[in-house]
Each structure stands twice: as structure tokens, then as C-alpha cells.
Design a protein around this motif. Structure first.
Motif, mmCIF file in Angstrom:
data_model
loop_
_atom_site.group_PDB
_atom_site.id
_atom_site.type_symbol
_atom_site.label_atom_id
_atom_site.label_comp_id
_atom_site.label_asym_id
_atom_site.label_seq_id
_atom_site.Cartn_x
_atom_site.Cartn_y
_atom_site.Cartn_z
ATOM 1 N N ARG A 25 -16.009 1.728 -0.852
ATOM 2 C CA ARG A 25 -15.145 2.533 -1.721
ATOM 3 C C ARG A 25 -14.706 1.747 -2.955
ATOM 4 O O ARG A 25 -14.639 2.295 -4.063
ATOM 5 C CB ARG A 25 -13.919 3.000 -0.942
ATOM 6 C CG ARG A 25 -14.194 4.135 0.047
ATOM 7 C CD ARG A 25 -12.973 4.417 0.894
ATOM 8 N NE ARG A 25 -13.150 5.581 1.749
ATOM 9 C CZ ARG A 25 -12.399 5.852 2.802
ATOM 10 N NH1 ARG A 25 -11.402 5.042 3.129
ATOM 11 N NH2 ARG A 25 -12.625 6.938 3.526
ATOM 12 N N CYS A 26 -14.437 0.472 -2.755
ATOM 13 C CA CYS A 26 -14.029 -0.376 -3.874
ATOM 14 C C CYS A 26 -15.182 -0.543 -4.866
ATOM 15 O O CYS A 26 -14.984 -0.437 -6.088
ATOM 16 C CB CYS A 26 -13.560 -1.734 -3.360
ATOM 17 S SG CYS A 26 -12.765 -2.764 -4.603
ATOM 18 N N LYS A 33 0.254 3.993 -3.018
ATOM 19 C CA LYS A 33 -0.490 5.231 -2.752
ATOM 20 C C LYS A 33 0.059 6.452 -3.491
ATOM 21 O O LYS A 33 -0.716 7.245 -4.038
ATOM 22 C CB LYS A 33 -0.541 5.495 -1.246
ATOM 23 C CG LYS A 33 -1.583 4.643 -0.527
ATOM 24 C CD LYS A 33 -1.608 4.932 0.967
ATOM 25 C CE LYS A 33 -2.680 4.096 1.656
ATOM 26 N NZ LYS A 33 -2.707 4.326 3.117
ATOM 27 N N ASP A 49 -8.208 -2.173 -0.190
ATOM 28 C CA ASP A 49 -7.596 -0.870 -0.469
ATOM 29 C C ASP A 49 -6.631 -0.954 -1.652
ATOM 30 O O ASP A 49 -6.558 -0.041 -2.479
ATOM 31 C CB ASP A 49 -6.860 -0.361 0.768
ATOM 32 C CG ASP A 49 -7.793 0.205 1.826
ATOM 33 O OD1 ASP A 49 -8.955 0.509 1.494
ATOM 34 O OD2 ASP A 49 -7.358 0.343 2.992
ATOM 35 N N THR A 59 -8.656 -1.170 -4.830
ATOM 36 C CA THR A 59 -9.228 0.142 -5.128
ATOM 37 C C THR A 59 -8.211 1.047 -5.814
ATOM 38 O O THR A 59 -8.542 1.762 -6.770
ATOM 39 C CB THR A 59 -9.747 0.804 -3.835
ATOM 40 O OG1 THR A 59 -10.730 -0.052 -3.233
ATOM 41 C CG2 THR A 59 -10.387 2.152 -4.119
ATOM 42 N N ALA A 102 -14.013 0.268 3.334
ATOM 43 C CA ALA A 102 -13.095 -0.070 2.243
ATOM 44 C C ALA A 102 -13.843 -0.778 1.121
ATOM 45 O O ALA A 102 -13.614 -0.508 -0.074
ATOM 46 C CB ALA A 102 -11.956 -0.950 2.772
ATOM 47 N N LEU A 134 0.819 -1.203 0.000
ATOM 48 C CA LEU A 134 0.000 0.000 0.000
ATOM 49 C C LEU A 134 0.859 1.262 0.000
ATOM 50 O O LEU A 134 0.557 2.236 -0.701
ATOM 51 C CB LEU A 134 -0.923 0.009 1.222
ATOM 52 C CG LEU A 134 -2.263 -0.715 1.093
ATOM 53 C CD1 LEU A 134 -2.966 -0.790 2.435
ATOM 54 C CD2 LEU A 134 -3.162 0.000 0.081
ATOM 55 N N GLU A 164 -9.143 -5.559 4.747
ATOM 56 C CA GLU A 164 -9.161 -4.117 4.477
ATOM 57 C C GLU A 164 -7.984 -3.705 3.603
ATOM 58 O O GLU A 164 -8.144 -2.931 2.646
ATOM 59 C CB GLU A 164 -9.122 -3.355 5.800
ATOM 60 C CG GLU A 164 -9.256 -1.858 5.648
ATOM 61 C CD GLU A 164 -9.276 -1.138 6.982
ATOM 62 O OE1 GLU A 164 -8.958 0.069 7.003
ATOM 63 O OE2 GLU A 164 -9.583 -1.780 8.008
ATOM 64 N N ARG A 165 -6.799 -4.252 3.873
ATOM 65 C CA ARG A 165 -5.626 -3.919 3.065
ATOM 66 C C ARG A 165 -5.782 -4.436 1.629
ATOM 67 O O ARG A 165 -5.431 -3.753 0.671
ATOM 68 C CB ARG A 165 -4.357 -4.502 3.700
ATOM 69 C CG ARG A 165 -3.917 -3.802 4.984
ATOM 70 C CD ARG A 165 -2.840 -4.624 5.680
ATOM 71 N NE ARG A 165 -2.240 -3.963 6.825
ATOM 72 C CZ ARG A 165 -2.743 -3.959 8.042
ATOM 73 N NH1 ARG A 165 -3.898 -4.576 8.277
ATOM 74 N NH2 ARG A 165 -2.114 -3.344 9.040
ATOM 75 N N THR A 188 -13.577 -1.955 7.503
ATOM 76 C CA THR A 188 -13.501 -2.905 6.392
ATOM 77 C C THR A 188 -14.698 -2.723 5.467
ATOM 78 O O THR A 188 -14.561 -2.785 4.238
ATOM 79 C CB THR A 188 -13.456 -4.347 6.924
ATOM 80 O OG1 THR A 188 -12.416 -4.457 7.904
ATOM 81 C CG2 THR A 188 -13.196 -5.332 5.793
#
Length: 266
Positions: free
Chosen positions: A141-142, A45, A88, A91, A138, A41, A84-85, A135
């Protein structure tokens, strides 16, 4: 591979190779996987800018160990901090991947993300089965990145809008039962006390109604949507009145569902 991509590949390789080796999650591998996902990540980012910031080869290279975790583990057994990672990372990849993603992979990612949301089915909706709200955020958002029209981003060239129209057309192949399932889940997350989860869910509901449900499916879901949002508008959550951002997005969603649900019958 150009010089920039080669440099990024050299940075990613020491992360992706051991991540693949730790893709089968056990008490011994979970800490390693969590640390490697965090490292990944941190690399991604700074380059998460819209439209093909990552070449297709690197996207697949990054996703390969991620897909290994998804394939080798039941999604319900993946810990929240790992999930969650993973979401992300997906995404971020979608900023570039969305423009070239295959329909089958899009369906896979929609299914994977939506399974992280609460279910309207009472038989599977016990609190022990629910993901942590971060989570869930996330995952929402995805879903937003998968399903939204990326050509609406500022500065999108006209020729890219043609590509985007085809991608949205492909995405609309999502089945009505799945749309209703996702919509029901988003109505549940929109009732969260987590403001970010609440607002992101409401925006995603608007997207589903406007772009995917349209005038065909919206009349079917309109009673449930309006009922849920009316209850949300009346909640004070320990304050003298409902938060302004929540009221604004609720009213926008109600407007969308009424216009599409009633249409020219008004």
C-alpha cells in the motif's frame, strides 16, 4: 502556524517527543514505541485526506521520530507490529507529502518499503526472513501511494496536474534493476492466499508496468509476469474456481503486459 496546525502540533508533541526517546528498539522500549505509534495513527487517520491536508512543517515533525527508528535499527530487526505501524504512518503522510517530497526521500521510502516484501532470491527468501502478510500488505500500500499519480484523484485542479506530472517524471528515475526487484517481489505477494494482499499487489504490478516499465522494459519482464499470473489464474485455493476479483485483476495485468510487451509489433 495557523490555529488548526497549532492545535494538531499540541496533540502530536506528547506522542512524537517520547517516540523519539524510544526510537532505539530494545525489549524495554518496544512496548512503549508500539503504543506511541498506535496513538500517532489514531491522530492521523481522521485527517488522511488527499492533497496537503498536513503542512510541510508538520509532516517533517511527524516523520522525524519515525526516521529515528529507521536510522537506529537494522530494518530486519524491527518487529512486524512496529514495522506495520511505521509504514501505515508513512502511507498517511504521503497523501499530503507526495506533492512536495524530494526525489532522494522518495527513493529512501521506496527502498524501505520494498525491503519488507519477499525476495525472489532463494538465498534470502527463507520463511524465517519473511514479514507477516499484514506487514507485506502495508508495504505494498505504501509503494502504491509513493508511485501512483495522485492527480488522478477526483477533484484535482488543473494546476496541480502540472505539479503531479513533474513528480511522476522524478519518480521514473528509479533504476531498471530496482524495478525488476520490486516487480518480482510483487509477483510473489500476488500469489498470497490473503485476498487484500493479492489484489493490491496486482494493482501495483499494473502501475509499475504501465507507468514505469513502459515499452522499454516490459518486453524483458513479460515472460515472468505472464508465467506467474497464469499459475495464479489456475489456482483454486480450496474453492471450485479462482476468485472473481483475482481473475479480473490478473487479466487486466496480462492485457497491460501484452500491449506494452508486444506493442506495434502485433
Amino acid at each position: 502556524m495557523d490555529t488548526e496546525s497549532k492545535g494538531l502540533f499540541d496533540t502530536l508533541k506528547p506522542i512524537c517527543v517520547p517516540l523519539l526517546k524510544n526510537s532505539r528498539l530494545t525489549p524495554e522500549t518496544i512496548p512503549n514505541a508500539a503504543n506511541l505509534l498506535t496513538d500517532l495513527l489514531q491522530v492521523l487517520k481522521p485527517i488522511s485526506t488527499p492533497r496537503l491536508a498536513l503542512p510541510e512543517g508538520l509532516i517533517h515533525y511527524i516523520f522525524f521520530p519515525i526516521s529515528g527508528i529507521i536510522r537506529q535499527n537494522d530494518s530486519t530487526t524491527i518487529p512486524d507490529h512496529i514495522m506495520e505501524r511505521i509504514i501505515d504512518i508513512i502511507t498517511i503522510l504521503l497523501q499530503s507529502w507526495w506533492w512536495i517530497i524530494e526525489p532522494a526521500m522518495r527513493r529512501t521510502l521506496v527502498n524501505f518499503s520494498s525491503r519488507c516484501l519477499p525476495s525472489g532470491d532463494r538465498s534470502v527468501n527463507g520463511t524465517e526472513n519473511q514479514r507477516h502478510e499484514e506487514t507485506q500488505l502495508a508495504a505494498v500500500r505504501c509503494l502504491w501511494e509513493i508511485l501512483r499519480d495522485h492527480s488522478l484523484d477526483d477533484g484535482t485542479p488543473e494546476e496541480d496536474k502540472i505539479i503531479a506530472a513533474q513528480k511522476i517524471l522524478e519518480a521514473k528515475a528509479i533504476s531498471p534493476p530496482q524495478l525488476v526487484f520490486i516487480l518480482s517481489s510483487l509477483l510473489l505477494t500476488s500469489a498470497s492466499d490473503n485476498f487484500n494482499l493479492q489484489i493490491t499487489s496486482l494493482k501495483c504490478i499494473q502501475l509499475l508496468l504501465d507507468t514505469y516499465c513502459g515499452e522499454d522494459l516490459t518486453p524483458t519482464v513479460m515472460p515472468g509476469v505472464i508465467s506467474s499470473l497464469t499459475r495464479l489464474l489456475s489456482r483454486r485455493q480450496g474453492k471450485p474456481r479462482q476468485r472473481g476479483g483475482t481473475v479480473r485483476e490478473c487479466l487486466r495485468t496480462v492485457q497491460t503486459v501484452i500491449v506494452l510487451g508486444i506493442g506495434d509489433q502485433v
